[in-house]
Design an enzyme around this catalytic site. Sequence first.
Site, PDB file in Angstrom:
ATOM      1  N   GLU A 176       0.843  -1.200   0.000  1.00  0.00           N
ATOM      2  CA  GLU A 176       0.000   0.000   0.000  1.00  0.00           C
ATOM      3  C   GLU A 176       0.870   1.239   0.000  1.00  0.00           C
ATOM      4  OE1 GLU A 176      -2.568  -0.428   3.401  1.00  0.00           O
ATOM      5  OE2 GLU A 176      -3.652  -2.073   2.486  1.00  0.00           O
TER       6      GLU A 176
ATOM      7  N   HIS B 270      -6.523   2.267   1.713  1.00  0.00           N
ATOM      8  CA  HIS B 270      -6.848   1.722   3.040  1.00  0.00           C
ATOM      9  C   HIS B 270      -7.254   2.869   3.971  1.00  0.00           C
ATOM     10  CE1 HIS B 270      -5.550  -1.363   6.304  1.00  0.00           C
ATOM     11  NE2 HIS B 270      -6.687  -0.796   6.590  1.00  0.00           N
TER      12      HIS B 270
END
Length: 138
Positions: free
Chosen positions: A82, A101
């Site tokens: 990420e 996220h």
Amino acid sequence: ARRRREARAPRASANGRPTHRLMCWVGGEMLERMPAVGPDGAACGSHLINVARGGIADEAAVAAALHAGTLTSYASDVFDQEPLPADHPLLGCPGFIGTPHIGGATREAQDRVGLQIAAAVLAVLDGRVPEDGVVGVA
């Protein structure tokens, strides 16, 4: 004895901590066994939602299943890496929905975290161990 992972529903949601036993838990074999029909026999495709942690779904297997049509859609806000790199295989897949996220960035989540922190501080000041434990304390 190890139980065989079953995939009997056309929709699945991955929710759990990424322990060594769960890494790549949702992989090609499980995706292939997901039926594309509902309990009533209606064709509805197969769908997977990952709101747990990156690594629980084998992203290469998910991308392959999306391209092959074995999996109709995959939605996730958690990934192995990420943020996703621009050349990540999932980004070019049909039926892929991805978000950064940010599930904890809602007002409700922030309010809840604030209350948990306040309760932990009050517990420590009162000489007690906080209910949620203390991170970094051996």
